[in-house]
Design a protein around this motif. Structure first.
Motif, mmCIF file in Angstrom:
data_model
loop_
_atom_site.group_PDB
_atom_site.id
_atom_site.type_symbol
_atom_site.label_atom_id
_atom_site.label_comp_id
_atom_site.label_asym_id
_atom_site.label_seq_id
_atom_site.Cartn_x
_atom_site.Cartn_y
_atom_site.Cartn_z
ATOM 1 N N LEU A 18 53.574 70.978 13.683
ATOM 2 C CA LEU A 18 52.187 70.779 13.272
ATOM 3 C C LEU A 18 51.383 70.220 14.433
ATOM 4 N N ARG A 19 50.338 70.944 14.801
ATOM 5 C CA ARG A 19 49.497 70.486 15.899
ATOM 6 C C ARG A 19 48.794 69.194 15.513
ATOM 7 N N LEU A 20 48.732 68.252 16.451
ATOM 8 C CA LEU A 20 48.053 66.981 16.242
ATOM 9 C C LEU A 20 46.782 66.956 17.089
ATOM 10 N N PRO A 21 45.616 67.195 16.493
ATOM 11 C CA PRO A 21 44.371 67.165 17.264
ATOM 12 C C PRO A 21 44.127 65.767 17.835
ATOM 13 N N ALA A 22 43.269 65.709 18.837
ATOM 14 C CA ALA A 22 42.888 64.419 19.409
ATOM 15 C C ALA A 22 42.302 63.526 18.320
ATOM 16 N N ASN A 23 42.648 62.246 18.378
ATOM 17 C CA ASN A 23 42.231 61.283 17.356
ATOM 18 C C ASN A 23 41.799 60.001 18.073
ATOM 19 N N PHE A 24 40.637 60.066 18.715
ATOM 20 C CA PHE A 24 40.171 58.942 19.525
ATOM 21 C C PHE A 24 39.743 57.771 18.635
ATOM 22 N N ARG A 27 37.555 51.506 21.337
ATOM 23 C CA ARG A 27 37.916 50.098 21.391
ATOM 24 C C ARG A 27 36.862 49.329 22.181
ATOM 25 N N PHE A 28 37.127 48.044 22.422
ATOM 26 C CA PHE A 28 36.143 47.195 23.088
ATOM 27 C C PHE A 28 36.206 47.315 24.606
ATOM 28 N N TYR A 29 37.133 48.078 25.139
ATOM 29 C CA TYR A 29 37.253 48.220 26.597
ATOM 30 C C TYR A 29 36.897 49.654 27.001
ATOM 31 N N ARG A 30 36.514 49.804 28.250
ATOM 32 C CA ARG A 30 36.174 51.129 28.759
ATOM 33 C C ARG A 30 37.456 51.907 29.059
ATOM 34 N N GLY A 31 37.450 53.176 28.720
ATOM 35 C CA GLY A 31 38.620 53.995 28.962
ATOM 36 C C GLY A 31 38.371 55.454 28.644
ATOM 37 N N GLY A 32 39.356 56.289 28.996
ATOM 38 C CA GLY A 32 39.303 57.695 28.642
ATOM 39 C C GLY A 32 39.084 58.659 29.784
ATOM 40 N N SER A 33 38.960 58.157 31.028
ATOM 41 C CA SER A 33 38.628 59.080 32.120
ATOM 42 C C SER A 33 39.788 60.022 32.463
ATOM 43 N N PHE A 38 43.217 65.307 30.245
ATOM 44 C CA PHE A 38 44.576 65.579 29.775
ATOM 45 C C PHE A 38 44.542 66.323 28.448
ATOM 46 N N ARG A 39 43.685 65.891 27.534
ATOM 47 C CA ARG A 39 43.573 66.529 26.223
ATOM 48 C C ARG A 39 42.606 67.706 26.228
ATOM 49 N N ARG A 40 41.920 67.887 27.366
ATOM 50 C CA ARG A 40 40.956 68.981 27.521
ATOM 51 C C ARG A 40 39.849 68.891 26.476
ATOM 52 N N ILE A 41 39.287 67.683 26.351
ATOM 53 C CA ILE A 41 38.207 67.441 25.406
ATOM 54 C C ILE A 41 37.347 66.304 25.954
ATOM 55 N N ALA A 42 36.060 66.350 25.651
ATOM 56 C CA ALA A 42 35.160 65.308 26.149
ATOM 57 C C ALA A 42 35.459 63.974 25.474
ATOM 58 N N THR A 43 35.343 62.905 26.251
ATOM 59 C CA THR A 43 35.539 61.560 25.713
ATOM 60 C C THR A 43 34.303 60.713 25.986
ATOM 61 N N GLY A 44 34.106 59.703 25.131
ATOM 62 C CA GLY A 44 33.059 58.730 25.360
ATOM 63 C C GLY A 44 33.554 57.612 26.255
ATOM 64 N N PRO A 45 32.683 56.694 26.644
ATOM 65 C CA PRO A 45 33.074 55.643 27.598
ATOM 66 C C PRO A 45 34.076 54.640 27.046
ATOM 67 N N TYR A 46 34.263 54.597 25.726
ATOM 68 C CA TYR A 46 35.212 53.650 25.134
ATOM 69 C C TYR A 46 36.355 54.365 24.405
ATOM 70 N N ASP A 47 36.570 55.634 24.738
ATOM 71 C CA ASP A 47 37.636 56.415 24.112
ATOM 72 C C ASP A 47 38.926 56.307 24.926
ATOM 73 N N GLY A 48 39.442 55.099 25.041
ATOM 74 C CA GLY A 48 40.648 54.875 25.832
ATOM 75 C C GLY A 48 41.933 54.976 25.043
ATOM 76 N N GLU A 49 41.847 55.307 23.752
ATOM 77 C CA GLU A 49 43.047 55.435 22.931
ATOM 78 C C GLU A 49 42.962 56.681 22.067
ATOM 79 N N GLY A 321 49.233 68.192 27.747
ATOM 80 C CA GLY A 321 48.083 67.650 27.042
ATOM 81 C C GLY A 321 48.105 67.899 25.549
ATOM 82 N N GLU A 322 48.987 68.772 25.076
ATOM 83 C CA GLU A 322 49.083 69.051 23.650
ATOM 84 C C GLU A 322 50.183 68.194 23.029
ATOM 85 N N SER A 323 50.006 67.901 21.758
ATOM 86 C CA SER A 323 51.009 67.136 21.024
ATOM 87 C C SER A 323 51.258 67.798 19.686
ATOM 88 N N VAL A 324 52.504 67.736 19.247
ATOM 89 C CA VAL A 324 52.878 68.313 17.962
ATOM 90 C C VAL A 324 53.767 67.334 17.212
#
Length: 358
Positions: A18-24, A27-33, A38-49, A321-324
């Motif tokens: 079963l494919r697991l879509p990104a699930n950002f 959080r309170f810290y900056r992240g996601g660059s 890696f996940r081939r999807i846009a992230t926001g400035p606090y999407d570090g998880e 970058g994909e997870s199942v």
């Protein structure tokens, strides 16, 4: 990812990966660059998880933030509850009930994380009314040349000194009191509950955890911990600080939290964490030639391309970058290709005798 990832059986169980879509989970810290590319999807400035295969609600966050949804829109927790033996296997259900016993994340901080720690199972049971604490582990995928984590006090700290450190909120003093542990891609480190720690900027990792979001912040000045968030989880400072491991972590003790190198278990399969992690979770590096036994597990493809070949000859291809999620009912599968994945598994069922059935 090739091949449809449905394969649902009557009752909601799945017989295919079963494919697991990104699930950002912001959080309170900056992240996601690194996480976004890696996940081939846009992230926001606090999407570090990215919470991969999660049945856990994020603390201090809107209801529904944290649990994973499958590609068909169902919550993973709902799918498991509809057919626990199909997803988890009869032995797992007998030992742990319908809990997956596992939270997998992709962790990508763009700034150093604040020094924090997590309660162990006994503390969580007594003071938080929860069967799980939050032992965790990091499998490092990428790190800068000077990448490091801070882990465990260098010398034993008295309760009075710990209280003073917490009250002063002196970040320099906190980091100086902890071990600085250089890390690079391929490292895997167990982080026992209670041990204070902080992940350095740019350290991108697969993180395995007990399935909770319990965090107690030793370093908390100026942090936005979300609605109703308190660094001590409402326990009060004195009680919260009682959960800290104040012992000194010598180089010899730190060495017990990691393996010198991945330990081959079978063709294409290598253990990543020491055996003391087994009562909480397991992590393996898997590649071509591996024959994976039937088990609930989360695979994160970290390099190249892999084909999962089931016993009927069906093929599912995943790329970096994909997870199942592999349900128990999917059965055994062989791996082909030039890639590599991190396989995250719950504790073996005999761990229930060690930790106590949840």
């Amino acid at each position: 990812m090739s091949q449809a990832m449905s394969g649902e059986q009557p009752g909601g169980a799945a017989s295919a990966p079963l494919r697991l879509p990104a699930n950002f989970v912001p959080r309170f810290y900056r992240g996601g660059s690194r996480l976004g590319p890696f996940r081939r999807i846009a992230t926001g400035p606090y999407d570090g998880e990215d919470w991969v295969g999660s049945t856990t609600q994020a603390l201090g966050a809107p209801e529904g933030l944290g649990p994973s949804r499958l590609a068909d829109g169902r919550l993973l927790a709902e799918a498991v509850a509809a057919d626990p033996e199909g997803f988890l296997g009869p032995d797992h259900v007998a030992a742990f009930g319908t809990s997956t016993e596992l939270l997998v994340k992709l962790l990508d901080p763009d700034e150093r994380l604040a020094v924090h720690y997590h309660p162990d199972q006994e503390f969580a049971r007594i003071h938080l009314g929860c069967a799980h604490g939050k032992t965790e582990a990091w499998v490092v995928l990428d790190a800068p040349a000077d990448g490091a984590v801070h882990l465990g006090f260098r010398e034993e700290v008295s309760a009075e000194a710990l209280a003073a450190l917490s009250q002063a909120q002196d970040s320099v003093a906190m980091l100086a009191a902890l071990n600085r542990v250089p890390v690079q891609a391929g490292d895997a480190i167990l982080v026992p509950a209670g041990v204070p720690h902080a992940v350095g900027a740019g350290v991108f990792a697969v993180e395995l955890q007990e399935p909770t979001d319990w965090s107690l912040m030793l370093e908390h000045a100026g942090l936005d911990l979300g609605e109703g968030g308190e660094w001590h989880l409402g326990l009060g400072p004195d009680m919260a600080l009682a959960a800290v491991d104040r012992s000194g972590w010598t180089p010899e003790r730190l060495a017990e939290l990691r393996l010198p190198a991945p330990l081959p278990l079978a063709p294409g399969v290598a253990r990543l964490l020491p055996e003391r992690a087994d009562p909480f979770f397991r992590a393996e590096s898997v590649s071509a030639g591996a024959l994976l036994a039937a088990a609930f597990s989360v695979l994160v493809c970290v390099d190249g391309e892999l084909a999962l070949v089931d016993e009927a000859g069906g093929r599912t291809v995943m790329t970096a970058g994909e997870s199942v999620l592999l349900p128990y009912r999917y059965g055994r599968c062989a791996l082909e290709g030039s890639g590599r994945a991190v396989r995250c598994l719950p504790p073996p069922t005999d761990s229930a005798a060690v930790t106590g059935a949840r």
